[in-house]
Every structure is written in C-alpha cells, then in structure tokens.
Design a protein around this motif. Structure first.
Motif, short mmCIF file in Angstrom:
data_model
loop_
_atom_site.label_atom_id
_atom_site.label_comp_id
_atom_site.label_asym_id
_atom_site.label_seq_id
_atom_site.Cartn_x
_atom_site.Cartn_y
_atom_site.Cartn_z
N MET A 184 32.32 26.01 77.73
CA MET A 184 32.08 25.71 79.29
C MET A 184 32.18 24.52 79.63
O MET A 184 32.42 24.25 80.83
CB MET A 184 30.48 26.15 79.19
N THR A 185 32.03 23.25 78.70
CA THR A 185 32.17 22.05 79.13
C THR A 185 33.53 21.82 79.62
O THR A 185 33.96 21.03 80.41
CB THR A 185 32.03 21.15 77.67
N ALA A 186 34.60 22.22 78.89
CA ALA A 186 35.98 22.08 79.58
C ALA A 186 36.15 22.89 80.65
O ALA A 186 37.02 22.36 81.42
CB ALA A 186 36.92 22.82 78.27
N PHE A 187 35.54 23.83 81.04
CA PHE A 187 35.79 24.43 82.32
C PHE A 187 35.13 23.65 83.51
O PHE A 187 35.85 23.45 84.39
CB PHE A 187 34.99 25.84 82.23
N VAL A 188 33.93 23.07 83.11
CA VAL A 188 33.54 22.27 84.09
C VAL A 188 34.33 20.90 84.29
O VAL A 188 34.45 20.60 85.41
CB VAL A 188 32.14 21.92 83.72
N GLU A 189 34.80 20.44 83.27
CA GLU A 189 35.47 19.19 83.38
C GLU A 189 36.92 19.69 84.00
O GLU A 189 37.52 18.64 84.99
CB GLU A 189 35.74 18.72 82.05
N SER A 190 37.47 20.75 83.81
CA SER A 190 38.77 20.99 84.62
C SER A 190 38.49 21.12 86.04
O SER A 190 39.38 20.88 86.76
CB SER A 190 39.38 22.45 84.05
N ILE A 191 37.37 21.55 86.43
CA ILE A 191 36.85 21.66 87.97
C ILE A 191 36.82 20.20 88.47
O ILE A 191 37.29 19.64 89.33
CB ILE A 191 35.92 22.62 88.03
N THR A 192 35.76 19.59 87.68
CA THR A 192 35.35 18.16 88.54
C THR A 192 36.17 17.10 88.16
O THR A 192 36.23 16.19 88.74
CB THR A 192 33.96 17.85 87.96
N GLY A 193 37.32 17.55 87.28
CA GLY A 193 38.37 16.44 87.08
C GLY A 193 39.64 16.61 88.12
O GLY A 193 40.50 15.82 87.86
N SER A 194 39.59 17.76 88.90
CA SER A 194 40.63 18.13 89.79
C SER A 194 40.83 17.19 91.03
O SER A 194 39.70 16.58 91.46
CB SER A 194 40.77 19.37 89.91
N ARG A 195 42.01 17.03 91.40
CA ARG A 195 42.23 16.15 92.65
C ARG A 195 41.57 16.82 93.83
O ARG A 195 40.94 16.19 94.52
CB ARG A 195 43.72 15.96 92.88
N ALA A 196 41.68 18.16 93.80
CA ALA A 196 41.07 19.17 94.81
C ALA A 196 39.45 18.77 94.80
O ALA A 196 39.03 18.58 96.04
CB ALA A 196 41.43 20.33 94.78
N PHE A 197 38.81 18.70 93.78
CA PHE A 197 37.59 18.43 93.56
C PHE A 197 37.21 17.10 94.17
O PHE A 197 36.21 17.02 95.10
CB PHE A 197 36.93 18.72 92.43
N GLY A 198 37.81 16.20 93.82
CA GLY A 198 37.61 14.81 94.25
C GLY A 198 37.74 14.44 95.81
O GLY A 198 37.09 13.89 96.61
N PHE A 199 38.67 15.41 96.27
CA PHE A 199 39.06 15.22 97.87
C PHE A 199 37.76 15.97 98.42
O PHE A 199 37.27 15.51 99.33
CB PHE A 199 40.43 16.19 98.19
N VAL A 200 37.50 17.14 98.00
CA VAL A 200 36.46 17.81 98.77
C VAL A 200 35.12 16.96 98.78
O VAL A 200 34.29 16.86 99.42
CB VAL A 200 36.21 19.50 98.01
N ALA A 201 34.88 16.29 97.57
CA ALA A 201 33.54 15.58 97.22
C ALA A 201 33.57 14.59 98.17
O ALA A 201 32.61 14.09 99.14
CB ALA A 201 33.57 14.98 95.92
#
Length: 131
Positions: A1-18
C-alpha cells in the motif's frame, strides 16, 4: 500500500493538482478583482485602503504572480511567501474578530483560523520545494 500511495503522491501530476488546489482561492480572487475592477476598488475602500484602485491592482498582482510562481514550481518559496504575507495581512485589516460582537466574532475567528491554516500550507510548499 505504501508504494501505491507514494507512486501517486510522488507524481508530477499530483504535485501540479496540489499546487492548483492550494492557489485556487488566490487565482479566483485576483481574477475577480481585475474582471470586476470597480467591485475590487469598492472592497479596498471598504477596508480603508487608500488609494483603493492602487490597492486593488497590487492585491491582484500579488495573488496572481504568487500563484503563478507556485504553479510553475519556479521560485516557489517567493510565491508562497508573497501569498502567506498577503494572507497574514488580511487578518487585522478584514477579519479583526477581537473588535466584533457575537455572533460575527466567532464567524470571523474561524475565518482567521482558516487563514492561519492556509499560511501553514504555504509554508509547507516553500519547505518542500527547497529540499
């Protein structure tokens, strides 16, 4: 689960949306102050800021430039600082709950607490991008 969450929160798209979500209130306010210039000037006059037209322009510039720096992820610390200082300055100017009677005192107190939370989020943005 940790790898999944990190793959989302570590993405450029997530950073842009945030960054987009964080700055959305500043974008909307800055655009509104330019789109309805007379309304923005009236708002500045209401809070006793003179000359109101200059304060309206300065407010819109701070909000839009600060937001753009955060969105672009360039000089992010400066954009976050601009918006944090701006947000802090609105507290004594527009949300001085300590001078109000109830029930507005409590309403404005909660708005101030939200402002402080936004300042904290802007501090996190500056901190994370400096690493």
């Amino acid at each position: 689960m940790t790898a999944f969450v990190e793959s989302i929160t570590g993405s450029r798209a997530f950073g842009f949306v945030a960054r987009l979500v964080l700055t959305s209130m500043f974008w909307l306010s800055g655009i509104a102050k330019l789109a309805d210039f007379n309304g923005g000037v009236a708002e500045m006059a209401h809070f006793g800021l003179e000359p109101p037209a200059l304060f309206n322009i300065a407010t819109a510039v701070v909000q839009l430039v600060g937001s753009a720096l955060i969105i672009a992820n360039r000089w992010t610390w400066l954009g976050a600082g601009m918006l944090a200082v701006f947000t802090a300055l609105t507290i004594p100017l527009a949300h001085n709950f300590w001078t109000m009677e109830e029930p507005m005192r409590t309403v404005e107190f909660y708005i101030v607490m939200e402002h402080i939370t936004v300042i904290g989020a802007l501090m996190v943005v500056a901190w994370k991008t400096a690493r």
